[in-house]
Design a protein around this motif. Structure first.
Motif, PDB file in Angstrom:
ATOM      1  N   UNK A 149      -1.475  -3.316   6.697  1.00  0.00           N
ATOM      2  CA  UNK A 149      -0.826  -3.779   7.699  1.00  0.00           C
ATOM      3  C   UNK A 149      -1.422  -3.144   8.833  1.00  0.00           C
ATOM      4  N   UNK A 150      -2.217  -3.677   9.695  1.00  0.00           N
ATOM      5  CA  UNK A 150      -2.829  -2.990  10.754  1.00  0.00           C
ATOM      6  C   UNK A 150      -3.561  -1.918  10.319  1.00  0.00           C
ATOM      7  N   UNK A 151      -3.403  -0.683  10.887  1.00  0.00           N
ATOM      8  CA  UNK A 151      -3.839   0.221  10.561  1.00  0.00           C
ATOM      9  C   UNK A 151      -3.186   1.264   9.443  1.00  0.00           C
ATOM     10  N   UNK A 152      -2.259   0.664   9.073  1.00  0.00           N
ATOM     11  CA  UNK A 152      -1.343   1.355   8.032  1.00  0.00           C
ATOM     12  C   UNK A 152      -1.797   0.843   6.600  1.00  0.00           C
ATOM     13  N   UNK A 153      -1.923   1.718   5.633  1.00  0.00           N
ATOM     14  CA  UNK A 153      -2.312   1.594   4.286  1.00  0.00           C
ATOM     15  C   UNK A 153      -1.189   2.009   3.472  1.00  0.00           C
ATOM     16  N   UNK A 154      -0.550   1.166   2.644  1.00  0.00           N
ATOM     17  CA  UNK A 154       0.527   1.353   1.761  1.00  0.00           C
ATOM     18  C   UNK A 154      -0.304   1.273   0.244  1.00  0.00           C
ATOM     19  N   UNK A 155      -0.029   2.536  -0.561  1.00  0.00           N
ATOM     20  CA  UNK A 155      -0.317   2.920  -1.793  1.00  0.00           C
ATOM     21  C   UNK A 155       0.526   3.109  -2.524  1.00  0.00           C
ATOM     22  N   UNK A 156       0.647   2.685  -3.739  1.00  0.00           N
ATOM     23  CA  UNK A 156       1.477   3.040  -4.900  1.00  0.00           C
ATOM     24  C   UNK A 156       1.068   4.014  -5.619  1.00  0.00           C
ATOM     25  N   UNK A 157       1.791   4.983  -6.317  1.00  0.00           N
ATOM     26  CA  UNK A 157       1.250   5.963  -7.233  1.00  0.00           C
ATOM     27  C   UNK A 157       0.684   5.488  -8.528  1.00  0.00           C
ATOM     28  N   UNK A 158      -0.085   6.309  -9.007  1.00  0.00           N
ATOM     29  CA  UNK A 158      -0.920   5.730 -10.544  1.00  0.00           C
ATOM     30  C   UNK A 158       0.325   5.878 -11.442  1.00  0.00           C
ATOM     31  N   UNK A 159       1.420   6.495 -11.487  1.00  0.00           N
ATOM     32  CA  UNK A 159       2.561   6.537 -12.388  1.00  0.00           C
ATOM     33  C   UNK A 159       3.625   7.202 -11.490  1.00  0.00           C
ATOM     34  N   UNK A 160       4.754   6.261 -11.831  1.00  0.00           N
ATOM     35  CA  UNK A 160       5.879   6.606 -11.389  1.00  0.00           C
ATOM     36  C   UNK A 160       6.006   5.784  -9.986  1.00  0.00           C
ATOM     37  N   UNK A 161       7.044   5.769  -9.130  1.00  0.00           N
ATOM     38  CA  UNK A 161       7.531   4.840  -8.193  1.00  0.00           C
ATOM     39  C   UNK A 161       7.239   4.987  -6.660  1.00  0.00           C
ATOM     40  N   UNK A 162       6.620   6.221  -6.474  1.00  0.00           N
ATOM     41  CA  UNK A 162       6.376   6.472  -5.222  1.00  0.00           C
ATOM     42  C   UNK A 162       5.417   5.678  -4.312  1.00  0.00           C
ATOM     43  N   UNK A 163       5.517   5.245  -3.146  1.00  0.00           N
ATOM     44  CA  UNK A 163       4.819   4.707  -2.384  1.00  0.00           C
ATOM     45  C   UNK A 163       4.708   5.261  -1.029  1.00  0.00           C
ATOM     46  N   UNK A 164       3.434   5.598  -0.756  1.00  0.00           N
ATOM     47  CA  UNK A 164       2.970   6.237   0.504  1.00  0.00           C
ATOM     48  C   UNK A 164       2.207   5.380   1.624  1.00  0.00           C
ATOM     49  N   UNK A 165       2.677   5.534   2.890  1.00  0.00           N
ATOM     50  CA  UNK A 165       1.881   4.982   3.877  1.00  0.00           C
ATOM     51  C   UNK A 165       0.874   6.141   4.414  1.00  0.00           C
ATOM     52  N   UNK A 166      -0.233   5.646   4.792  1.00  0.00           N
ATOM     53  CA  UNK A 166      -1.307   6.650   5.388  1.00  0.00           C
ATOM     54  C   UNK A 166      -1.972   5.677   6.733  1.00  0.00           C
ATOM     55  N   UNK A 167      -2.509   6.401   7.561  1.00  0.00           N
ATOM     56  CA  UNK A 167      -3.045   5.933   8.741  1.00  0.00           C
ATOM     57  C   UNK A 167      -4.406   5.916   8.614  1.00  0.00           C
ATOM     58  N   UNK A 168      -5.005   4.707   9.114  1.00  0.00           N
ATOM     59  CA  UNK A 168      -6.508   4.234   8.802  1.00  0.00           C
ATOM     60  C   UNK A 168      -6.958   4.416  10.249  1.00  0.00           C
ATOM     61  N   UNK A 169      -8.411   4.960  10.213  1.00  0.00           N
ATOM     62  CA  UNK A 169      -8.988   5.614   9.145  1.00  0.00           C
ATOM     63  C   UNK A 169      -9.017   6.979   8.757  1.00  0.00           C
TER      64      UNK A 169
END
Length: 979
Positions: free
Chosen positions: A549-569
């Motif tokens: 969403x815009x410059x924010x990337x949301x990523x789920x974890x490979x295992x477990x329920x954590x979802x992390x936001x990171x700024x791009x680039x």
């Protein structure tokens, strides 16, 4: 009879034999109009025209009209030559006529039913069960007779009202319905050893019969009146049977076909022993259609779909009287055969011009030779286009993109075209309207999961970036992930991830997420698209649930329920949350404050879904499956119900937005329906290939910047801001450190991106040094929802806005004065300006707090627009509610009564004195009366007295007229007319 004159179709008897009412030549599923229809609930955009025209089959040509069918229609249509009016028979097909435009063949044929009637106005309907019979009818009178097919006989067709059958002993019989009975005649004159007899052609007077004897095929002409058959000249001097391939009938000619020699011999029908005229036809295929009008042979090749000739072939006229004739093009496009009419003309479905790209103006034409020997065409009726199959759609920032099999078609290469439609941004609950539409680039079968035969329907999944670009899920043939610019026919920016079979899974502004095969598994690429050219891969990783969403990337974890936001680039970590049951998210979607997640494992088992609210920091349960997240809402397809809308802002129970029946046979998210997550509503395509845009009625989030890129140097300074929804207008102010304005840049009507450039100079043209300036951006939301956007350092002062709208006081009638109250403003305005409007049009010169209503405003509603200003703040505008409709002003009143002047004596002329009136009037009209009775025809100010008036009392009524006012009336005192 031509090769299409007997058609096997399935028909359902809906009523007693007869005709339906007069109607337009449209299919059962009536094409939508060529403009968008707006209702209180939705905008409906009509289907585009399919690139391959609607297939049309002319069944019979009679003396007063013709019978025809068209693709997608279940009616039997009769069109009158003289009036052009089309009526439908009561009988209908059991299903609409189908057509395979890749092969050029009609579908839905059925041996249980046949339509014929060549050579006359009689239409013959053959029913194979339960008891074989032929019903004869005409468009003018309905059913005129019925012929039962004798036991052991086979129906061979109906010609000129004569039913033809064959018996088991290779005999042919002619049957007529007369006076409530049926009479029969046997065909005579065929060789006794004739076998395999078939009807090759026929009209209202004769049949051409083909049969086999010991020395090969032969043909005879059988007269329908008496049944006598005479042999046709089917052997040339060589005596070889292969020389002649068939015969065709025309009203005054018989054609001998010699396709092995690329020649046709034209015999006069009344003298088959005469020397024929031979026409060379080597320019046409072996299966071309031929007919005759006057001294011209008409020829048209069969559609060659293998050569991408899906619309048809040209119709040519070849003089049959010249030794080396020049062909003349009669129609640029014709299809599905030629039908000979009894008067010597020929009917054909086609178009005057063949266009490779664009819409074809298809119609049914009558072709004939004119008195001067030229061949002319006459358009009898139009054929409506077929709706183009929608293959996919996207909607972002008020820009709708559809891809359908319109505009052009070439299998294995082109299956249609992309089309862009720009929409307005109404307030929540308001229905958008269309601003403009463009036809863009071609679409190929490899743009999605599309069958190259053109029959795959919703197969191209698309994503909107929110700024006027869109991408498709599938990569290009070169393995690139490519975006298209709405309104452009060329490729937009692209990224080469190097992955096998890359597919786009999310897109917002300049950032996207791409998944591809590689290394035995699935790799994921976070990419950045430039404005033009080739983009870059920012990150390569193993596939996880992701959303941008815009410059924010949301990523789920490979295992477990954590979802992390990171700024791009940069990749700088931001906020995070955990799924409700700690399940590993397989898919994510993000829009502003909401993030949707769903957990589906490798085996397809669902382990939970929800929406995380970043402001409230809590998760609510949500459906799984085909789900799309919008700004403040969630739409999910529910089997058996349709599209259900959930309001995330209030938590109200989900409601059905589009029913299953409305949605139709396809329900794929991103192909059959989509949402505008950049402040818009929902779009969906129905089975009629119309696209509906439906507002959700849910308030959008305030306008915000979701990504930006701003340079720091003064020289060639530029700023780009990606927005959460469209802006109506924007302004960038460049200031020095003291706050003084150096330059102001502005624009309007942006879909979701603002771009501003500055040459680094102040208003006087002097260069500004780096580090000595600041910038501030303000923008107003196009939908009017939420506060204006303000970003920059320092932030510009708040724009003025009316907290209580302006109001109009006073009586809305001509001549009266109405006044404007400015309303209440925040922050308080120091000055107001006014502009008055009548029905939305500016009233010139009406710029004060008061307005005296002029006659030009009569019948209209008044509004006043107030602009509030305050130093250091952007101005604001607000409009009052509309007044009542302006009524006429009061009638003028007589302050001095009218009088009759002059000597009231027979033979004299008296004059009316109008009196005095207030207010001043524009004109007078007069009514004279004797003893109270109106003197007709006299409306002027003078009256000559006649002898018939002697002794009567004379009065005059003055009617005072003033523009925009009621008429005033006053009557004089009576005077007596003397001798």
């Amino acid at each position: 009879m031509n090769q299409y004159s007997r058609t096997r179709v399935t028909v359902a008897m809906l009523a007693a034999a007869g005709l339906g009412g007069v109607l337009a030549t449209a299919p059962t599923t009536t094409p939508t109009p060529a403009f968008a229809a707006v209702s209180d609930a939705e905008l409906v955009i009509p289907a585009a025209a399919r690139a391959v025209p609607r297939a049309t089959q002319i069944l019979t040509a009679g003396t007063t009209g013709f019978l025809w069918l068209q693709e997608g229609d279940d009616r039997l249509l009769w069109t009158d030559y003289g009036t052009g009016i089309t009526t439908a028979l009561a009988q209908r097909l059991r299903s609409p006529l189908g057509y395979d435009f890749n092969s050029g063949y009609f579908r839905n044929m059925d041996s249980d039913f046949e339509i014929s009637g060549t050579g006359s106005d009689t239409v013959a309907l053959f029913y194979g069960s339960p008891t074989p019979k032929v019903t004869l009818l005409t468009a003018a009178t309905g059913v005129i007779g019925e012929v039962a097919i004798p036991e052991g006989h086979t129906y061979r067709g109906t010609y000129g009202g004569v039913v033809v059958t064959s018996g088991g002993d290779d005999t042919y019989h002619l049957w007529r319905s007369t006076n409530g009975g049926v009479t029969g005649t046997a065909v005579t004159g065929l060789p006794t050893d004739a076998t395999d007899i078939t009807v090759e052609d026929g009209d209202g007077k004769a049949l051409i019969l083909r049969y086999e004897t010991a020395d090969g095929p032969h043909w005879s002409l059988a007269d329908l009146a008496g049944g006598a058959a005479v042999a046709l000249p089917d052997r040339l001097d060589s005596g070889e049977s292969w020389e002649v391939s068939g015969f065709k009938l025309a009203p005054r000619s018989v054609l001998r076909l010699r396709m092995g020699r690329s020649a046709i011999d034209v015999y006069p029908r009344q003298d088959l022993g005469a020397e024929p005229r031979t026409v060379e036809v080597g320019a046409f295929g072996y299966d071309a259609s031929y007919a005759v009008t006057g001294t011209h042979l008409l020829a048209m090749d069969r559609m060659r779909t293998g050569n991408s000739r899906f619309r048809g072939e040209p119709l040519w006229a070849v003089p049959a009287t010249a030794d080396d004739p020049d062909m003349t093009e009669v129609l640029g496009l014709g299809a599905h055969g030629l039908v000979q009419a009894p008067d010597g003309s020929v009917l054909v479905a086609g178009a005057e011009e063949d266009v490779w790209r664009g819409d074809t103006d298809l119609g049914i034409y009558r072709v004939r030779e004119s008195a001067d020997g030229s061949v002319v065409r006459e358009r009898l009726t139009a054929v409506q286009p077929m709706p183009a199959q929608v293959h996919g759609l996207s909607l972002g920032g008020g820009v709708l993109t559809t891809v359908a099999n319109s505009t052009a078609y070439a299998p294995s290469t082109i299956i249609g075209a992309y089309r862009s439609t720009w929409l307005t941004s109404p307030a929540p609950g308001g229905v958008p309207s269309v601003v403009r539409t463009t036809v863009d680039d071609y679409a190929g079968g490899r743009d999605g999961f599309c069958s190259l035969d053109g029959y795959q329907d919703r197969c191209i999944r698309m994503f909107a970036d929110g700024t006027g670009l869109h991408g498709r899920e599938h990569g290009t043939e070169q393995g690139l992930t490519m975006l298209r610019v709405n309104g452009s026919s060329t490729w937009g920016p692209s990224v080469d991830t190097g992955a096998d079979s890359p597919y786009l899974s999310d897109l917002s502004g300049r950032y996207g997420v791409v998944t591809g095969l590689g290394g035995g598994g699935q790799d994921q690429y976070v990419v950045r698209f430039p404005a033009t050219g080739t983009g870059t891969v920012l990150q390569k990783r193993e596939r996880v649930g992701s959303a941008v969403w815009g410059s924010t990337l949301w990523s789920g974890s490979a295992e477990g329920g954590a979802v992390q936001a990171t700024s791009l680039p940069s990749g700088t970590a931001g906020e995070s949350f955990t799924t409700a049951n700690d399940c590993t998210p397989s898919k994510l979607q993000a829009v502003g404050r909401w993030v949707y997640w769903t957990c589906v494992d490798y085996w397809g088992s669902h382990h939970g879904s929800g929406v995380y609210d970043r402001v409230a920091r809590r998760t609510v349960a949500a459906p799984a499956g085909e789900v799309l997240l919008g700004d403040g809402f969630l739409v999910a397809y529910v089997a058996g119900t349709g599209l259900q809308l959930s309001d995330l802002t209030t938590g109200a129970p989900a409601r059905t937005l589009v029913t299953e029946a409305e949605l139709g046979s396809s329900h794929g998210a991103g192909t059959s329906w989509t949402v505008d997550r950049f402040g818009g509503g929902v779009a969906w395509a129905d089975d009629a290939q119309r696209v509906h845009v439906v507002p959700t009625g849910i308030a959008t989030s305030p306008l915000s910047v979701i990504d930006s890129e701003v340079s720091t140097a003064a020289a060639n300074w530029s700023g780009t801001w990606w927005l959460s929804k469209p802006a109506a207008s924007w302004q960038v102010t460049i200031r020095d450190r003291a706050g003084a304005t150096l330059r102001t840049l502005s624009g309007s009507g942006t879909a979701g991106q603002i771009r501003a450039t500055w040459d680094g100079r102040d208003a006087a043209g002097k260069a500004v040094a780096d580090g000595t300036f600041t910038w501030g951006l303000t923008a107003q939301p196009a939908d009017g929802q939420g506060a204006s956007l303000t970003v920059g350092d320092p932030a510009p002062a708040a724009a003025l806005r009316a907290t209580r709208a302006p109001a109009i006081s006073g009586t809305a009638r001509v001549g009266s004065t109405v006044r404007a109250a400015a309303g209440t403003w925040s922050p308080a305005a120091t000055k107001y300006t006014y502009q008055w409007y009548a029905n939305g049009a500016v009233i010139k010169g009406a710029t004060g707090t008061a307005y005296q209503i002029t006659p030009g405003a009569l019948g209209k509603r008044l509004t006043v627009r107030v602009t509030g200003t305050r130093t250091g703040h952007p101005s604001g505008t607000a409009s009052s509610a509309a007044s009542a409709v302006v009524a006429r002003g009061p009638a003028a009143k007589a302050t001095a009564r009218p009088k009759v002047t002059g000597t009231a004596k027979v033979g004299r002329t008296v004059r009316a004195a109008a009196g005095s009136w207030s207010p001043k009037v524009d004109a007078y009209r007069y009514e004279w009366r004797l003893n109270g009775k109106l003197i007709r025809g006299v409306t002027g100010a003078t009256l000559k007295l006649k002898s018939s008036m002697r002794g009567k009392k004379l009065t005059v009524t003055v009617i005072a007229r003033k523009a925009g006012h009621l008429d005033g009336r006053a009557t004089s005192l009576a005077v007596k007319v003397r001798s």
